[in-house]
Design a protein around this motif. Structure first.
Motif, PDB file in Angstrom:
ATOM      1  N   VAL A   1       3.466   1.052 -13.555  1.00  0.00           N
ATOM      2  CA  VAL A   1       4.755   0.687 -13.093  1.00  0.00           C
ATOM      3  C   VAL A   1       5.501   1.262 -13.919  1.00  0.00           C
ATOM      4  O   VAL A   1       6.182   2.709 -13.017  1.00  0.00           O
ATOM      5  CB  VAL A   1       4.630  -0.733 -12.592  1.00  0.00           C
ATOM      6  CG1 VAL A   1       6.721  -1.091 -12.545  1.00  0.00           C
ATOM      7  CG2 VAL A   1       3.686  -0.927 -11.729  1.00  0.00           C
ATOM      8  N   LEU A   2       5.302   0.959 -15.307  1.00  0.00           N
ATOM      9  CA  LEU A   2       6.024   2.581 -16.350  1.00  0.00           C
ATOM     10  C   LEU A   2       6.899   2.928 -15.488  1.00  0.00           C
ATOM     11  O   LEU A   2       7.495   4.482 -15.748  1.00  0.00           O
ATOM     12  CB  LEU A   2       6.212   1.539 -17.500  1.00  0.00           C
ATOM     13  CG  LEU A   2       6.642   0.130 -17.898  1.00  0.00           C
ATOM     14  CD1 LEU A   2       6.611   0.072 -19.520  1.00  0.00           C
ATOM     15  CD2 LEU A   2       7.893  -0.277 -17.933  1.00  0.00           C
ATOM     16  N   GLY A   3       5.335   4.287 -15.862  1.00  0.00           N
ATOM     17  CA  GLY A   3       5.651   5.606 -15.005  1.00  0.00           C
ATOM     18  C   GLY A   3       6.021   5.342 -14.047  1.00  0.00           C
ATOM     19  O   GLY A   3       7.122   7.035 -13.713  1.00  0.00           O
TER      20      GLY A   3
ATOM     21  N   GLU B   1       9.291   7.938 -13.719  1.00  0.00           N
ATOM     22  CA  GLU B   1       9.720   9.663 -12.975  1.00  0.00           C
ATOM     23  C   GLU B   1      10.315   9.589 -12.007  1.00  0.00           C
ATOM     24  O   GLU B   1      11.298  10.329 -11.180  1.00  0.00           O
ATOM     25  CB  GLU B   1       8.104   9.894 -12.264  1.00  0.00           C
ATOM     26  CG  GLU B   1       6.615  10.501 -13.155  1.00  0.00           C
ATOM     27  CD  GLU B   1       5.921  10.689 -13.005  1.00  0.00           C
ATOM     28  OE1 GLU B   1       5.621  11.345 -11.853  1.00  0.00           O
ATOM     29  OE2 GLU B   1       4.662   9.985 -13.225  1.00  0.00           O
ATOM     30  N   GLY B   2      10.365   8.463 -11.269  1.00  0.00           N
ATOM     31  CA  GLY B   2      11.319   8.047 -10.062  1.00  0.00           C
ATOM     32  C   GLY B   2      12.764   8.109 -10.358  1.00  0.00           C
ATOM     33  O   GLY B   2      13.353   8.056  -9.468  1.00  0.00           O
ATOM     34  N   TYR B   3      13.024   7.653 -11.589  1.00  0.00           N
ATOM     35  CA  TYR B   3      14.343   7.294 -12.103  1.00  0.00           C
ATOM     36  C   TYR B   3      14.434   8.334 -13.048  1.00  0.00           C
ATOM     37  O   TYR B   3      14.793   7.250 -14.059  1.00  0.00           O
ATOM     38  CB  TYR B   3      15.286   5.906 -11.990  1.00  0.00           C
ATOM     39  CG  TYR B   3      15.087   5.285 -10.744  1.00  0.00           C
ATOM     40  CD1 TYR B   3      15.771   5.395 -10.202  1.00  0.00           C
ATOM     41  CD2 TYR B   3      14.370   5.002 -10.580  1.00  0.00           C
ATOM     42  CE1 TYR B   3      16.275   5.040  -8.502  1.00  0.00           C
ATOM     43  CE2 TYR B   3      14.185   4.102  -9.206  1.00  0.00           C
ATOM     44  CZ  TYR B   3      15.408   4.467  -8.778  1.00  0.00           C
ATOM     45  OH  TYR B   3      15.468   3.598  -6.897  1.00  0.00           O
TER      46      TYR B   3
ATOM     47  N   ALA C   1      10.955   4.690  -0.756  1.00  0.00           N
ATOM     48  CA  ALA C   1      10.578   5.586  -0.787  1.00  0.00           C
ATOM     49  C   ALA C   1      10.356   6.743  -1.825  1.00  0.00           C
ATOM     50  O   ALA C   1       9.752   7.867  -2.674  1.00  0.00           O
ATOM     51  CB  ALA C   1      11.646   6.668   0.154  1.00  0.00           C
ATOM     52  N   ARG C   2      11.549   7.081  -2.862  1.00  0.00           N
ATOM     53  CA  ARG C   2      12.156   7.614  -4.045  1.00  0.00           C
ATOM     54  C   ARG C   2      10.261   7.453  -4.666  1.00  0.00           C
ATOM     55  O   ARG C   2      10.221   8.004  -5.280  1.00  0.00           O
ATOM     56  CB  ARG C   2      13.260   7.435  -4.650  1.00  0.00           C
ATOM     57  CG  ARG C   2      13.704   7.484  -6.591  1.00  0.00           C
ATOM     58  CD  ARG C   2      14.580   7.512  -6.554  1.00  0.00           C
ATOM     59  NE  ARG C   2      15.348   8.099  -7.501  1.00  0.00           N
ATOM     60  CZ  ARG C   2      16.581   8.774  -7.800  1.00  0.00           C
ATOM     61  NH1 ARG C   2      17.909   8.031  -7.578  1.00  0.00           N
ATOM     62  NH2 ARG C   2      16.415   9.332  -9.094  1.00  0.00           N
ATOM     63  N   LEU C   3      10.216   6.264  -5.185  1.00  0.00           N
ATOM     64  CA  LEU C   3       9.109   5.865  -5.761  1.00  0.00           C
ATOM     65  C   LEU C   3       8.136   6.426  -5.775  1.00  0.00           C
ATOM     66  O   LEU C   3       7.234   6.821  -6.175  1.00  0.00           O
ATOM     67  CB  LEU C   3       9.326   4.166  -6.506  1.00  0.00           C
ATOM     68  CG  LEU C   3       9.979   3.414  -7.576  1.00  0.00           C
ATOM     69  CD1 LEU C   3       9.956   2.281  -7.527  1.00  0.00           C
ATOM     70  CD2 LEU C   3      10.199   4.560  -8.393  1.00  0.00           C
ATOM     71  N   ALA C   4       7.749   6.298  -4.424  1.00  0.00           N
ATOM     72  CA  ALA C   4       6.539   7.124  -3.966  1.00  0.00           C
ATOM     73  C   ALA C   4       6.453   7.870  -3.427  1.00  0.00           C
ATOM     74  O   ALA C   4       5.171   8.719  -4.153  1.00  0.00           O
ATOM     75  CB  ALA C   4       6.713   6.551  -1.891  1.00  0.00           C
ATOM     76  N   SER C   5       7.166   9.289  -3.319  1.00  0.00           N
ATOM     77  CA  SER C   5       7.267  10.867  -3.805  1.00  0.00           C
ATOM     78  C   SER C   5       6.470  10.187  -5.842  1.00  0.00           C
ATOM     79  O   SER C   5       6.041  11.835  -5.181  1.00  0.00           O
ATOM     80  CB  SER C   5       9.211  10.894  -3.826  1.00  0.00           C
ATOM     81  OG  SER C   5       9.952  10.314  -5.155  1.00  0.00           O
TER      82      SER C   5
ATOM     83  N   GLY D   1       4.722   8.623  -6.492  1.00  0.00           N
ATOM     84  CA  GLY D   1       3.125   8.001  -6.817  1.00  0.00           C
ATOM     85  C   GLY D   1       3.107   6.519  -6.712  1.00  0.00           C
ATOM     86  O   GLY D   1       1.775   5.443  -6.991  1.00  0.00           O
ATOM     87  N   TRP D   2       4.001   5.784  -6.491  1.00  0.00           N
ATOM     88  CA  TRP D   2       4.419   4.145  -6.342  1.00  0.00           C
ATOM     89  C   TRP D   2       3.553   3.955  -4.477  1.00  0.00           C
ATOM     90  O   TRP D   2       3.486   4.465  -4.108  1.00  0.00           O
ATOM     91  CB  TRP D   2       5.407   4.131  -5.881  1.00  0.00           C
ATOM     92  CG  TRP D   2       6.349   2.446  -5.566  1.00  0.00           C
ATOM     93  CD1 TRP D   2       6.189   1.650  -4.795  1.00  0.00           C
ATOM     94  CD2 TRP D   2       6.308   1.866  -6.332  1.00  0.00           C
ATOM     95  NE1 TRP D   2       6.077   0.476  -4.710  1.00  0.00           N
ATOM     96  CE2 TRP D   2       6.700   0.015  -6.179  1.00  0.00           C
ATOM     97  CE3 TRP D   2       6.382   1.219  -8.292  1.00  0.00           C
ATOM     98  CZ2 TRP D   2       6.538  -0.761  -7.214  1.00  0.00           C
ATOM     99  CZ3 TRP D   2       6.598   0.225  -8.828  1.00  0.00           C
ATOM    100  CH2 TRP D   2       7.116  -0.291  -8.026  1.00  0.00           C
TER     101      TRP D   2
END
Length: 102
Positions: A11-13, A17-19, A88-92, A94-95
């Motif tokens: 999650v931290l990764g 990456e997402g932000y 969507a931002r986090l899925a991009s 790998g979330w």
């Protein structure tokens, strides 16, 4: 490493990456709502302390501020558009879109 620690590290990764520039305040509520689906409350606090910053951008959000924000998340659920935008931002990066089962 335990499975829980592995999930937390993932999650931290994804958050970093997402932000990469930090989480904008408009994403705080939907982000906390998404974190609550995957993490325990102490893990949400730790994750939020790692990635969220106060309005001046330099000072980490305090544990007290995060604990105060968590009930607000359950009282004022983000709208579906806000959740979709953050997810969507986090899925991009790998979330996983499906909430893990406990």
């Amino acid at each position: 490493m335990t499975e829980t620690a592995g999930v937390f590290d993932n999650v931290l990764g994804w958050l970093r990456e997402g932000y990469p520039e930090g989480v904008p305040p408009k994403d705080y509520f939907p982000l906390l709502a998404l974190l609550k689906r995957s993490l325990t409350e102490p893990q949400v606090v730790r994750a939020a302390q790692t990635i969220l910053r106060t309005s001046n951008g330099d000072v980490p959000v305090t544990e007290e501020q995060i604990h105060a924000a968590i009930p607000q998340t359950t009282e004022r659920a983000p709208n579906p558009e806000e959740i979709h935008q953050v997810a969507a931002r986090l899925a991009s990066v790998g979330w996983p879109l499906a909430a893990p089962t406990s």
